[in-house]
Design a protein around this motif. Sequence first.
Motif, PDB file in Angstrom:
ATOM      1  N   PRO A 242       0.831  -1.204   0.000  1.00 12.86           N
ATOM      2  CA  PRO A 242       0.000   0.000   0.000  1.00 12.86           C
ATOM      3  C   PRO A 242       0.869   1.259   0.000  1.00 12.86           C
ATOM      4  CG  PRO A 242       0.046  -0.968   2.183  1.00 12.86           C
ATOM      5  CD  PRO A 242       0.825  -1.880   1.292  1.00 12.86           C
ATOM      6  N   ILE A 243       0.235   2.404  -0.204  1.00 14.05           N
ATOM      7  CA  ILE A 243       0.978   3.664  -0.374  1.00 14.05           C
ATOM      8  C   ILE A 243       1.756   4.051   0.880  1.00 14.05           C
ATOM      9  CG2 ILE A 243      -1.023   5.096   0.253  1.00 14.05           C
ATOM     10  CD1 ILE A 243       1.612   5.953  -2.387  1.00 14.05           C
ATOM     11  N   THR A 244       1.231   3.679   2.074  1.00 14.21           N
ATOM     12  CA  THR A 244       1.947   4.053   3.302  1.00 14.21           C
ATOM     13  C   THR A 244       3.339   3.411   3.332  1.00 14.21           C
ATOM     14  OG1 THR A 244       0.714   2.266   4.363  1.00 14.21           O
ATOM     15  CG2 THR A 244      -0.017   4.505   4.808  1.00 14.21           C
ATOM     16  N   VAL A 245       3.435   2.195   2.797  1.00 14.59           N
ATOM     17  CA  VAL A 245       4.729   1.522   2.754  1.00 14.59           C
ATOM     18  C   VAL A 245       5.605   2.155   1.662  1.00 14.59           C
ATOM     19  CG1 VAL A 245       5.881  -0.698   2.385  1.00 14.59           C
ATOM     20  CG2 VAL A 245       3.740  -0.608   3.631  1.00 14.59           C
ATOM     21  N   GLY A 246       4.953   2.633   0.606  1.00 15.81           N
ATOM     22  CA  GLY A 246       5.687   3.350  -0.439  1.00 15.81           C
ATOM     23  C   GLY A 246       6.414   4.569   0.114  1.00 15.81           C
ATOM     24  N   ILE A 247       5.765   5.253   1.050  1.00 17.77           N
ATOM     25  CA  ILE A 247       6.403   6.416   1.676  1.00 17.77           C
ATOM     26  C   ILE A 247       7.675   5.974   2.394  1.00 17.77           C
ATOM     27  CG2 ILE A 247       6.179   8.200   3.439  1.00 17.77           C
ATOM     28  CD1 ILE A 247       3.251   8.363   2.859  1.00 17.77           C
ATOM     29  N   ALA A 248       7.572   4.869   3.129  1.00 15.42           N
ATOM     30  CA  ALA A 248       8.707   4.405   3.927  1.00 15.42           C
ATOM     31  C   ALA A 248       9.921   4.130   3.039  1.00 15.42           C
ATOM     32  CB  ALA A 248       8.326   3.157   4.712  1.00 15.42           C
ATOM     33  N   ALA A 249       9.648   3.663   1.797  1.00 16.01           N
ATOM     34  CA  ALA A 249      10.755   3.354   0.894  1.00 16.01           C
ATOM     35  C   ALA A 249      11.560   4.607   0.542  1.00 16.01           C
ATOM     36  CB  ALA A 249      10.221   2.695  -0.373  1.00 16.01           C
ATOM     37  N   LEU A 250      10.927   5.778   0.669  1.00 14.46           N
ATOM     38  CA  LEU A 250      11.635   7.031   0.336  1.00 14.46           C
ATOM     39  C   LEU A 250      12.453   7.541   1.514  1.00 14.46           C
ATOM     40  CD1 LEU A 250       8.739   8.844  -1.515  1.00 14.46           C
ATOM     41  CD2 LEU A 250      10.817   7.921  -2.548  1.00 14.46           C
ATOM     42  N   ILE A 251      12.221   6.944   2.690  1.00 13.39           N
ATOM     43  CA  ILE A 251      12.946   7.395   3.886  1.00 13.39           C
ATOM     44  C   ILE A 251      13.975   6.341   4.250  1.00 13.39           C
ATOM     45  CG2 ILE A 251      12.696   8.179   6.267  1.00 13.39           C
ATOM     46  CD1 ILE A 251       9.747   8.745   5.625  1.00 13.39           C
ATOM     47  N   GLN A 252      15.163   6.450   3.718  1.00 14.77           N
ATOM     48  CA  GLN A 252      16.232   5.504   4.023  1.00 14.77           C
ATOM     49  C   GLN A 252      17.277   6.210   4.881  1.00 14.77           C
ATOM     50  OE1 GLN A 252      16.000   2.397   3.362  1.00 14.77           O
ATOM     51  NE2 GLN A 252      14.185   2.564   2.078  1.00 14.77           N
ATOM     52  N   PRO A 253      17.918   5.448   5.769  1.00 19.36           N
ATOM     53  CA  PRO A 253      18.924   6.072   6.631  1.00 19.36           C
ATOM     54  C   PRO A 253      19.992   6.833   5.833  1.00 19.36           C
ATOM     55  CG  PRO A 253      18.480   3.832   7.350  1.00 19.36           C
ATOM     56  CD  PRO A 253      17.701   4.039   6.090  1.00 19.36           C
ATOM     57  N   GLN A 254      20.381   6.284   4.676  1.00 19.89           N
ATOM     58  CA  GLN A 254      21.436   6.939   3.899  1.00 19.89           C
ATOM     59  C   GLN A 254      20.917   8.189   3.199  1.00 19.89           C
ATOM     60  OE1 GLN A 254      20.004   4.046   3.507  1.00 19.89           O
ATOM     61  NE2 GLN A 254      21.342   2.488   2.618  1.00 19.89           N
ATOM     62  N   GLU A 255      19.688   8.087   2.673  1.00 14.71           N
ATOM     63  CA  GLU A 255      19.197   9.195   1.873  1.00 14.71           C
ATOM     64  C   GLU A 255      17.689   9.325   2.002  1.00 14.71           C
ATOM     65  OE1 GLU A 255      19.034   8.650  -2.266  1.00 14.71           O
ATOM     66  OE2 GLU A 255      18.869  10.787  -2.692  1.00 14.71           O
ATOM     67  N   ILE A 256      17.236  10.530   2.242  1.00 16.90           N
ATOM     68  CA  ILE A 256      15.796  10.784   2.256  1.00 16.90           C
ATOM     69  C   ILE A 256      15.459  11.630   1.038  1.00 16.90           C
ATOM     70  CG2 ILE A 256      13.880  11.800   3.529  1.00 16.90           C
ATOM     71  CD1 ILE A 256      15.444  11.391   6.085  1.00 16.90           C
ATOM     72  N   LYS A 257      14.520  11.172   0.220  1.00 20.14           N
ATOM     73  CA  LYS A 257      14.095  11.963  -0.943  1.00 20.14           C
ATOM     74  C   LYS A 257      12.979  12.896  -0.504  1.00 20.14           C
ATOM     75  CE  LYS A 257      15.389   8.613  -4.452  1.00 20.14           C
ATOM     76  NZ  LYS A 257      15.007   7.236  -4.809  1.00 20.14           N
TER      77      LYS A 257
ATOM     78  N   SER B 145       4.957  11.312  10.265  1.00 17.80           N
ATOM     79  CA  SER B 145       6.421  11.230  10.248  1.00 17.80           C
ATOM     80  C   SER B 145       6.995  12.083   9.131  1.00 17.80           C
ATOM     81  CB  SER B 145       6.875   9.787  10.057  1.00 17.80           C
ATOM     82  OG  SER B 145       6.341   8.981  11.071  1.00 17.80           O
ATOM     83  N   VAL B 146       6.380  12.025   7.952  1.00 17.81           N
ATOM     84  CA  VAL B 146       6.846  12.840   6.826  1.00 17.81           C
ATOM     85  C   VAL B 146       6.814  14.315   7.201  1.00 17.81           C
ATOM     86  CG1 VAL B 146       6.225  13.635   4.510  1.00 17.81           C
ATOM     87  CG2 VAL B 146       6.198  11.196   5.034  1.00 17.81           C
ATOM     88  N   ILE B 147       5.664  14.744   7.739  1.00 16.92           N
ATOM     89  CA  ILE B 147       5.487  16.151   8.116  1.00 16.92           C
ATOM     90  C   ILE B 147       6.592  16.585   9.075  1.00 16.92           C
ATOM     91  CG2 ILE B 147       4.020  17.684   9.483  1.00 16.92           C
ATOM     92  CD1 ILE B 147       1.596  16.152   8.292  1.00 16.92           C
ATOM     93  N   TRP B 148       6.878  15.732  10.071  1.00 12.91           N
ATOM     94  CA  TRP B 148       7.850  16.141  11.088  1.00 12.91           C
ATOM     95  C   TRP B 148       9.287  15.966  10.633  1.00 12.91           C
ATOM     96  CZ3 TRP B 148       7.161  19.173  15.191  1.00 12.91           C
ATOM     97  CH2 TRP B 148       5.821  19.483  15.494  1.00 12.91           C
ATOM     98  N   LEU B 149       9.535  15.047   9.697  1.00 14.91           N
ATOM     99  CA  LEU B 149      10.881  14.987   9.119  1.00 14.91           C
ATOM    100  C   LEU B 149      11.179  16.288   8.381  1.00 14.91           C
ATOM    101  CD1 LEU B 149      11.275  11.378   7.663  1.00 14.91           C
ATOM    102  CD2 LEU B 149      12.728  12.477   9.369  1.00 14.91           C
ATOM    103  N   GLU B 255       5.523   5.887  13.806  1.00 11.45           N
ATOM    104  CA  GLU B 255       6.255   7.155  13.842  1.00 11.45           C
ATOM    105  C   GLU B 255       7.727   6.913  14.162  1.00 11.45           C
ATOM    106  OE1 GLU B 255       3.510   6.392  15.391  1.00 11.45           O
ATOM    107  OE2 GLU B 255       2.173   8.097  15.695  1.00 11.45           O
ATOM    108  N   MET B 256       7.954   6.050  15.179  1.00 12.76           N
ATOM    109  CA  MET B 256       9.324   5.751  15.595  1.00 12.76           C
ATOM    110  C   MET B 256      10.112   5.106  14.461  1.00 12.76           C
ATOM    111  SD  MET B 256       8.727   6.465  18.660  1.00 12.76           S
ATOM    112  CE  MET B 256       8.548   5.884  20.293  1.00 12.76           C
ATOM    113  N   TYR B 257       9.449   4.167  13.780  1.00 13.60           N
ATOM    114  CA  TYR B 257      10.118   3.421  12.719  1.00 13.60           C
ATOM    115  C   TYR B 257      10.643   4.371  11.654  1.00 13.60           C
ATOM    116  CZ  TYR B 257      10.823   0.029   8.979  1.00 13.60           C
ATOM    117  OH  TYR B 257      11.363  -0.723   7.970  1.00 13.60           O
ATOM    118  N   LEU B 258       9.845   5.379  11.302  1.00 20.56           N
ATOM    119  CA  LEU B 258      10.253   6.277  10.221  1.00 20.56           C
ATOM    120  C   LEU B 258      11.088   7.457  10.700  1.00 20.56           C
ATOM    121  CD1 LEU B 258       7.079   6.257   7.988  1.00 20.56           C
ATOM    122  CD2 LEU B 258       9.250   5.107   7.623  1.00 20.56           C
ATOM    123  N   LEU B 259      10.801   7.971  11.896  1.00 18.88           N
ATOM    124  CA  LEU B 259      11.525   9.161  12.345  1.00 18.88           C
ATOM    125  C   LEU B 259      12.925   8.821  12.828  1.00 18.88           C
ATOM    126  CD1 LEU B 259       8.844  11.216  14.300  1.00 18.88           C
ATOM    127  CD2 LEU B 259      10.029  11.931  12.230  1.00 18.88           C
TER     128      LEU B 259
END
Lengths: 294, 319
Positions: A242-257, B145-149, B255-259
């Motif tokens: 789902p789209i919520t997981v798609g968001i997570a793919a853009l947030i990587q420790p090395q790089e955030i888009k 999480s996106v908003i706060w990042l 939130e924790m997982y992403l932030l």
Amino acid sequence: MPEVQTASRGTEARQRTGASKQDGGHWIARLIVIGAAIITIVPLIWMIFISLQKPRVIISMGWGAEFAVDNFAEIFDPRAVFGGQVINSILLVISATAITLVISALAGYSLSQLQWSNRVVVTVLSVSALLQVIPPMTLVPGLYATLTNYGLVNSLTGLILLNTVFNLPFATIMTKFYFDTIPGELRESAAIDGASEFGAFRTVMLPLAAPGIAAVAIFTAIQVWNEFLFGLVFTTGGSQAPITVGIAALIQPQEIKFGAMAAVGVVTAVPIILLAIVANRQIVAGLTGGAVKG
Amino acid sequence: MSTTARAGATSGGRDVDRPHEQRMHRRKQIHWFKYLSVLPLLIFFLVLVAFPVGQLVWMAFGRVRLVAGNFLWRPVGFDNFTEMMSDRVFGISLWNSAVFITSTVVLTLVLGVLLALATERLIRGQQLAQNVIIWPAIIAPVVISVIWLLILSPQIGLLNRILISFGINPQAWLGDNFGAMASVIVVDVWHWTPIVFLFVYTALRGLDPEVLEAASVDGASYMQRVRFVVLPLLAPAILGAAAIRIIMGVKVFDEMYLLTFGGPGTATTVISIYLRSVFFDAFEYGYGAALSVTVVLLVLLVLILVFVSRSLIRRLSRA
């Protein structure tokens, strides 16, 4: 005399704690509410602003602005997975909400109106309440083994079933309480008029419960649309997610888009906020889980 | 089935039997529809709750490996549970959850009650204020999480932009231990104060106006009325909100997982974050299951304690 009463009731309804225009505390209250509204809205506007900026503006750390739809074009590019993930989320919401509503309406009605013994009702409600209390993550190992058994890991069907089962407790409890407010005589008179038990449910009782079921529907739909944990652990994050997981793919420790991330955030949040504006009453009823009357 | 009823109605000669016949007919109908109507719920609960819980308990007593889509299970008795005693990170995650839950519950309760009282005092715009204030509570946690990042990011965040404009050094925010925990607490408070507000505000609007009027006729000031009349009347709603907030705090994950992903180090590793890493990073299925069982038992224990103490208090106050 009745008119006087209604009039005083009208003003009371607005101010239960008795504020008046001369009251000194009034402007402080206004200040607090306006402050809260600003704190609520500014972060949202900032996300929308960033989603509409060119990358060089985003990383500049200044206050410039250069509006462009590049970020949205990027996420909805046919080669990107986000379009498919939005569709997954929509399918997920429709299916899980529909199944949840059918099952919870039947069960809620049955528990409320069909003379189950007290022990049965209390047991079902307790199990439901318990499922609300347990952190979903603790059940993941068991669910993972179960879904593996049925070959449903990394499939939309698996996610539909999980979202359904975790929304059923709340939906059933709320529907049951709503049916409790409908007098049982209506069902009996429908039966005397020759309706079958199922007929009485479908043509008489169900329509009467429509406001309650609408609140449950909207609340469930929001929960499913927002769901992340099961999508994350039971898909590989690609075209099945789902789209919520798609968001997570853009947030990587090395790089955030940041740009694309903001754009997906806007796409995910805006439909819900629009819903909050139009269907505020149902959402409030769902959130407070309380009696929705009419 | 309505056809039988109609048939009964048209055969005029047997009109006398109708009520009796229909009563029979209804009892039979109740019979199957009563059970059929709860069957889907029962099947869902059995297949997707009872069975997984059984699997969970079974896994907790074994060393479990996933080989080609099959779980291989070898019994180890209570080894997984004894291993837990010396697991430093599990202790840390319990402590972090406790810190997180205590701070967020207290803060959201205070702010939510304050906001409900303030909104209720508005002469105009109550409906509008309520509509806007609840937005954060219905936005996906992931988007929160996106908003706060976008606000907290050291590289591009709004907060550091503001600091730089005032000539102050930019901060790391999520980058250091204290900052990370403080940040996720602030984010959670922003996210969930609306739910407390909504609970208290709804209760406030449902209060009996005559009680409040009597208090104001007695010459009590606004602050006195709130302190001695309104807050005691709101106590059930506030306690209800507190219970829900505590449960949400135990469950917190997204939130924790992403932030922070539980970091830096283990600074924001709460229970759910740790469980995920044991299961999906270390592939310790058996140990992860044992941790899960322990957490569920802890939650149940706390619930039982709350119920027992509540009934104790009630009995004491009655005596």
